[in-house]
Scaffold this active site. Structure first.
Site, PDB file in Angstrom:
ATOM      1  N   ASP A  60       0.865  -1.186   0.000  1.00  0.00           N
ATOM      2  CA  ASP A  60       0.000   0.000   0.000  1.00  0.00           C
ATOM      3  C   ASP A  60       0.896   1.229   0.000  1.00  0.00           C
ATOM      4  OD1 ASP A  60      -1.922   1.975   0.406  1.00  0.00           O
ATOM      5  OD2 ASP A  60      -2.051   1.591   2.570  1.00  0.00           O
ATOM      6  N   ILE A  79       4.676   3.809   3.047  1.00  0.00           N
ATOM      7  CA  ILE A  79       4.458   2.601   2.255  1.00  0.00           C
ATOM      8  C   ILE A  79       4.340   1.463   3.251  1.00  0.00           C
ATOM      9  CG2 ILE A  79       5.423   1.017   0.548  1.00  0.00           C
ATOM     10  CD1 ILE A  79       7.024   3.395  -0.566  1.00  0.00           C
ATOM     11  N   ASP A 130      -6.610   3.091  -2.969  1.00  0.00           N
ATOM     12  CA  ASP A 130      -6.661   2.717  -1.552  1.00  0.00           C
ATOM     13  C   ASP A 130      -8.103   2.656  -1.047  1.00  0.00           C
ATOM     14  OD1 ASP A 130      -6.911   5.473  -1.889  1.00  0.00           O
ATOM     15  OD2 ASP A 130      -5.804   5.973  -0.076  1.00  0.00           O
ATOM     16  N   ASP A 188     -11.204   5.934   6.539  1.00  0.00           N
ATOM     17  CA  ASP A 188      -9.754   5.720   6.561  1.00  0.00           C
ATOM     18  C   ASP A 188      -9.094   6.970   7.127  1.00  0.00           C
ATOM     19  OD1 ASP A 188      -7.062   5.250   6.117  1.00  0.00           O
ATOM     20  OD2 ASP A 188      -7.381   4.305   4.164  1.00  0.00           O
ATOM     21  N   THR A 222      -3.281  10.157   5.827  1.00  0.00           N
ATOM     22  CA  THR A 222      -2.811  11.509   5.550  1.00  0.00           C
ATOM     23  C   THR A 222      -3.998  12.415   5.290  1.00  0.00           C
ATOM     24  OG1 THR A 222      -0.815  10.561   4.569  1.00  0.00           O
ATOM     25  CG2 THR A 222      -1.271  12.879   4.125  1.00  0.00           C
TER      26      THR A 222
END
Length: 262
Positions: free
Chosen positions: A6, A12, A115, A135, A138
């Site tokens: 991911d 990562i 994602d 989710d 960021t």
């Protein structure tokens, strides 16, 4: 073994998924994080990948295939090259042409982040629908999946870490603080005031967002599933969140891989 990668804006995350008779056919046997940097070479990524494999008791020859979910195009070339060079495999990449088992009905289906697509596939496959998938990365995203696996609506907003960075980055005297649940909202010093402000305003926004989705969906009883590194901070502090699943994206990627198994 399947390696799921991911590639996000901040990190990562690699998941090592070993074949098993459980659930979607895989058990997550190891997860590792690398800071996302566009200037890493394929050799650097390959060395890190091999090191993580060794730490989990595996060798490169144990890897049968690799699937990648990325929202950072600049990193894709180097990371894909590292897979080809160090593992001798051409990775499967979640994107156009990949069968996901989900029906995307938004204005521009191709604009949906890989994602988010993987999160929703994991949520629907494991927990069923309807569901609201949040989710906390960021960016913070909320995505609605109906009872038939249709992704039909969502929102995108600032992640709490990004908002916090703006707070201390754009002010002269406010320090950087840890993002955590404070002991009380009654702050008596700068650090405690900032932590309480960040925590409770974000939590309040999460609760209001869930309530608004429910209101506009005529009271639909969807399951609220939260993932992302910061999700665990808030998941136990509100009755509106039903499930916190830190491995949701890997479950979705395993499901998508099985639908496209080579």
């Amino acid at each position: 073994m399947l390696v799921a990668v991911d590639i996000g804006n901040t990190n990562i995350v690699l998941g090592f998924l070993d074949e098993s008779p459980k659930d979607d056919g895989y058990t997550i046997v190891g997860t590792y994080r690398i800071t996302t940097k566009a200037n890493h070479t394929s050799d650097e990524y390959g060395m890190l990948l091999n090191e993580f494999l060794h730490m989990s008791g595996f060798e490169a020859d144990d890897v049968d295939d690799v699937i990648i979910c990325s929202v950072v195009p600049k990193v894709m070339h180097s990371f894909r090259a590292s897979i080809v060079k160090f593992l001798g495999l051409e990775p499967m990449i979640i994107g156009p042409g990949i069968r996901t088992g989900m029906n995307v009905r938004i204005d521009d289906p191709k604009s949906l982040g890989a994602d988010i697509l993987a999160d929703c596939a994991g949520a629907y496959h494991v927990y069923g629908g309807p569901a609201l998938v949040a989710d906390f990365g960021t960016a913070t995203t909320f995505t609605h999946v109906d009872g038939h696996g249709v992704i039909d609506a969502g929102i995108i907003t600032t992640g709490i870490r990004a908002g916090a960075a703006a707070l201390w980055g754009d002010t002269a005297q406010l320090p950087e603080v840890e993002i955590t649940k404070p002991k009380t909202i009654l702050g008596t010093n700068t650090r405690d005031c900032m932590q309480a402000g960040l925590y409770y305003t974000f939590l309040g926004g999460v609760e209001r967002t869930i309530e608004q989705f429910r209101r506009e969906l005529d009271g639909e009883r969807f399951t609220v599933i939260v993932t992302g590194g910061l999700g665990r901070i808030f998941a136990t502090d509100t009755d509106l969140i039903d499930v916190y699943d830190p491995d949701l994206i890997f479950k979705g990627m395993a499901y998508i891989y099985n639908r496209n198994s080579r």
